[in-house]
Design a protein around this motif. Structure first.
Motif, mmCIF file in Angstrom:
data_model
loop_
_atom_site.group_PDB
_atom_site.id
_atom_site.type_symbol
_atom_site.label_atom_id
_atom_site.label_comp_id
_atom_site.label_asym_id
_atom_site.label_seq_id
_atom_site.Cartn_x
_atom_site.Cartn_y
_atom_site.Cartn_z
ATOM 1 N N GLN A 101 -29.024 -27.085 -2.422
ATOM 2 C CA GLN A 101 -27.670 -26.969 -1.889
ATOM 3 C C GLN A 101 -26.644 -27.185 -3.001
ATOM 4 O O GLN A 101 -25.646 -26.469 -3.072
ATOM 5 N N ASN A 102 -26.890 -28.156 -3.841
ATOM 6 C CA ASN A 102 -25.988 -28.423 -4.959
ATOM 7 C C ASN A 102 -25.973 -27.245 -5.928
ATOM 8 O O ASN A 102 -24.922 -26.894 -6.458
ATOM 9 N N GLN A 103 -27.133 -26.629 -6.146
ATOM 10 C CA GLN A 103 -27.209 -25.454 -7.017
ATOM 11 C C GLN A 103 -26.346 -24.323 -6.483
ATOM 12 O O GLN A 103 -25.607 -23.691 -7.245
ATOM 13 N N ILE A 104 -26.426 -24.072 -5.201
ATOM 14 C CA ILE A 104 -25.649 -22.983 -4.592
ATOM 15 C C ILE A 104 -24.159 -23.246 -4.744
ATOM 16 O O ILE A 104 -23.393 -22.355 -5.119
ATOM 17 N N LYS A 105 -23.754 -24.478 -4.489
ATOM 18 C CA LYS A 105 -22.341 -24.841 -4.627
ATOM 19 C C LYS A 105 -21.866 -24.662 -6.065
ATOM 20 O O LYS A 105 -20.795 -24.099 -6.321
ATOM 21 N N LEU A 106 -22.669 -25.105 -7.021
ATOM 22 C CA LEU A 106 -22.301 -24.990 -8.426
ATOM 23 C C LEU A 106 -22.289 -23.534 -8.897
ATOM 24 O O LEU A 106 -21.449 -23.146 -9.709
ATOM 25 N N GLN A 107 -23.206 -22.723 -8.374
ATOM 26 C CA GLN A 107 -23.233 -21.304 -8.744
ATOM 27 C C GLN A 107 -21.970 -20.592 -8.282
ATOM 28 O O GLN A 107 -21.401 -19.779 -9.019
ATOM 29 N N LEU A 108 -21.529 -20.911 -7.075
ATOM 30 C CA LEU A 108 -20.290 -20.300 -6.570
ATOM 31 C C LEU A 108 -19.097 -20.714 -7.426
ATOM 32 O O LEU A 108 -18.258 -19.882 -7.792
ATOM 33 N N ARG A 109 -19.026 -21.984 -7.772
ATOM 34 C CA ARG A 109 -17.923 -22.471 -8.611
ATOM 35 C C ARG A 109 -17.989 -21.849 -10.008
ATOM 36 O O ARG A 109 -16.960 -21.482 -10.578
ATOM 37 N N TYR A 110 -19.204 -21.692 -10.540
ATOM 38 C CA TYR A 110 -19.378 -21.069 -11.849
ATOM 39 C C TYR A 110 -18.845 -19.636 -11.840
ATOM 40 O O TYR A 110 -18.102 -19.234 -12.734
ATOM 41 N N LYS A 111 -19.188 -18.892 -10.813
ATOM 42 C CA LYS A 111 -18.723 -17.503 -10.714
ATOM 43 C C LYS A 111 -17.202 -17.442 -10.615
ATOM 44 O O LYS A 111 -16.566 -16.572 -11.215
ATOM 45 N N GLN A 112 -16.617 -18.372 -9.864
ATOM 46 C CA GLN A 112 -15.156 -18.407 -9.744
ATOM 47 C C GLN A 112 -14.506 -18.687 -11.097
ATOM 48 O O GLN A 112 -13.510 -18.046 -11.458
ATOM 49 N N LEU A 113 -15.046 -19.626 -11.838
ATOM 50 C CA LEU A 113 -14.469 -19.974 -13.137
ATOM 51 C C LEU A 113 -14.602 -18.836 -14.142
ATOM 52 O O LEU A 113 -13.671 -18.560 -14.901
ATOM 53 N N ILE A 114 -15.736 -18.155 -14.134
ATOM 54 C CA ILE A 114 -15.923 -17.024 -15.043
ATOM 55 C C ILE A 114 -14.955 -15.898 -14.699
ATOM 56 O O ILE A 114 -14.338 -15.293 -15.585
ATOM 57 N N GLU A 115 -14.799 -15.637 -13.407
ATOM 58 C CA GLU A 115 -13.852 -14.592 -12.986
ATOM 59 C C GLU A 115 -12.422 -14.978 -13.360
ATOM 60 O O GLU A 115 -11.652 -14.146 -13.848
#
Length: 66
Positions: free
Chosen positions: A9-23
Motif C-alpha cells: 500500500q505504501n509503495q502504491i502511494k509513493l508511486q503515485l506521488r513520484y509520478k506527480q512530482l516527475i510530471e
C-alpha cells in the motif's frame, strides 16, 4: 503477511506521488527551472524509498537443488 500488505500500500502511494512530482518537474522546466529542480529532487528521494520498499517486499528466493 500483514506487513507485506502495508508495504505494498505504501509503495502504491509513493508511486503515485513520484509520478506527480516527475510530471510537475517536466511542466515547470520551461517556466521555472528552480522549482523544476526541486520537484525532480523530491522525486529522486521518493524513488530511493520505493527501491528500498521493493527490496523489503521481494519474494524470498527458493533454494535450488543440485
Amino acid at each position: 503477511m500483514e506487513n507485506l500488505s502495508k508495504i505494498k500500500q505504501n509503495q502504491i502511494k509513493l508511486q503515485l506521488r513520484y509520478k506527480q512530482l516527475i510530471e510537475q518537474a517536466y511542466n515547470l522546466r520551461e517556466t521555472d527551472s528552480a522549482m523544476s529542480d526541486i520537484s525532480e529532487f523530491k522525486a529522486i528521494k521518493l524513488l530511493n524509498k520505493l527501491n528500498r520498499l521493493r527490496y523489503l517486499s521481494r519474494e524470498p528466493a527458493k533454494k535450488q537443488l543440485l
